[in-house]
Design an enzyme around this catalytic site. Sequence first.
Site, PDB file in Angstrom:
ATOM      1  N   SER A   1      -5.492  -8.141  13.951  1.00  0.00           N
ATOM      2  CA  SER A   1      -4.493  -9.073  13.407  1.00  0.00           C
ATOM      3  C   SER A   1      -3.189  -8.383  13.058  1.00  0.00           C
ATOM      4  O   SER A   1      -2.099  -8.869  13.415  1.00  0.00           O
ATOM      5  CB  SER A   1      -5.048  -9.771  12.159  1.00  0.00           C
ATOM      6  OG  SER A   1      -6.172 -10.553  12.457  1.00  0.00           O
TER       7      SER A   1
ATOM      8  N   GLU B   1       0.812  -1.210   0.000  1.00  0.00           N
ATOM      9  CA  GLU B   1       0.000   0.000   0.000  1.00  0.00           C
ATOM     10  C   GLU B   1       0.852   1.268   0.000  1.00  0.00           C
ATOM     11  O   GLU B   1       0.367   2.346  -0.365  1.00  0.00           O
ATOM     12  CB  GLU B   1      -0.927   0.023   1.220  1.00  0.00           C
ATOM     13  CG  GLU B   1      -2.028  -1.005   1.177  1.00  0.00           C
ATOM     14  CD  GLU B   1      -2.956  -0.881   2.373  1.00  0.00           C
ATOM     15  OE1 GLU B   1      -4.171  -0.965   2.164  1.00  0.00           O
ATOM     16  OE2 GLU B   1      -2.456  -0.694   3.497  1.00  0.00           O
TER      17      GLU B   1
ATOM     18  N   HIS C   1      -2.858  -4.470   4.920  1.00  0.00           N
ATOM     19  CA  HIS C   1      -2.136  -4.040   6.130  1.00  0.00           C
ATOM     20  C   HIS C   1      -1.439  -5.227   6.790  1.00  0.00           C
ATOM     21  O   HIS C   1      -0.291  -5.114   7.236  1.00  0.00           O
ATOM     22  CB  HIS C   1      -3.111  -3.395   7.120  1.00  0.00           C
ATOM     23  CG  HIS C   1      -3.053  -1.908   7.138  1.00  0.00           C
ATOM     24  ND1 HIS C   1      -3.447  -1.144   6.066  1.00  0.00           N
ATOM     25  CD2 HIS C   1      -2.632  -1.032   8.081  1.00  0.00           C
ATOM     26  CE1 HIS C   1      -3.277   0.142   6.363  1.00  0.00           C
ATOM     27  NE2 HIS C   1      -2.782   0.231   7.572  1.00  0.00           N
TER      28      HIS C   1
END
Length: 336
Positions: A283, A10, A307
């Site tokens: 997580s 990202e 992520h």
Amino acid sequence: MLEIDGSYGEGGGQILRYSLALAGLTRTPFRIFNIRKGRKKPGLMPQHLASVRAVKEITRGEVAGDEHGSLELVFRPGPVQAGEYSFDVAEERGSAGSVALVLQAVLPILASIPEKSRVIIKGGTHVPFAPIYDYLDSVLFPFLIQLGLDLRCQIKSYGFYPKGGGEIEVLIRGGRTRPVELIERGGRVRLKATSVVANLPESIALRQLNPLRERLSPLETEVKVVRSKGPGTYIFLKAEYERTIAGFSALGRKGKPAEVVGKECLDQFLNFEKQSGIDHHLSDQILIYLINSDGKSIFKTSQVTNHLKTGIWIINRFLPDRVRIKGSVVEVMGRY
């Protein structure tokens, strides 16, 4: 010196925050380039600079390239120092930058040592594209406490976008964490929705609750009217299960109906209920604490997000083969 490409995946600020935290944990210097290269405003923004300077202070580190808009940074950490710290995102040109994102860089480092620390962070407590304070207090911190960390957090003042002005206080006594095995979350045992307005009518908070009240039962509800530097609204839904906790939230803004805010939060929860595994936001946030455990941890995530993938990638750059993922099951080897 470790070289990190900040445009990986990202290409957001997460790579920088993880790199700072991992550098502090492992005493590994690094150079990061292409920082947030793909973003509309690339380079270091106020909340990223706040993270850099915070980690520099707690590790007595050395840094080059810590300027607004910089695409490259070199960081050399020193030894971690427990103590009393105060960081203000607004010092960097005035900003409602997220206090939670600054904490992501600082907390793993201070939580790795047994001495006590007290950290105050000023900025945005409830802003877009970041965990809100309620998530820290109700989901992340309870999980970390179960791992064996001694943590307390308190909100001193609320800060909404774009005014900011919020403040949180975190008390930390860390050390090694316990490994976890969390494949099934178990049955749901409690739902609580908290709807909050600042400098706005209480009726907005009541309307935000309506979509949840219509679909969820039993449901505990709470309405809060708080003060802030600027107006703001949000709703937070805490879902407790036999073995874990999950959290869902939505922020209001001018022109966004209160009922839409509530439905946005509701839809997140209903989608989560269709899946198995732990909260996907949790997580990626717990990985960096599990590498400091006394054994192997294994958990199932409800979603394999970018992520999470990025978090695994950056940890393995500092500590090769420490985290693995197969399907939706993540394995983390402790003791770096």
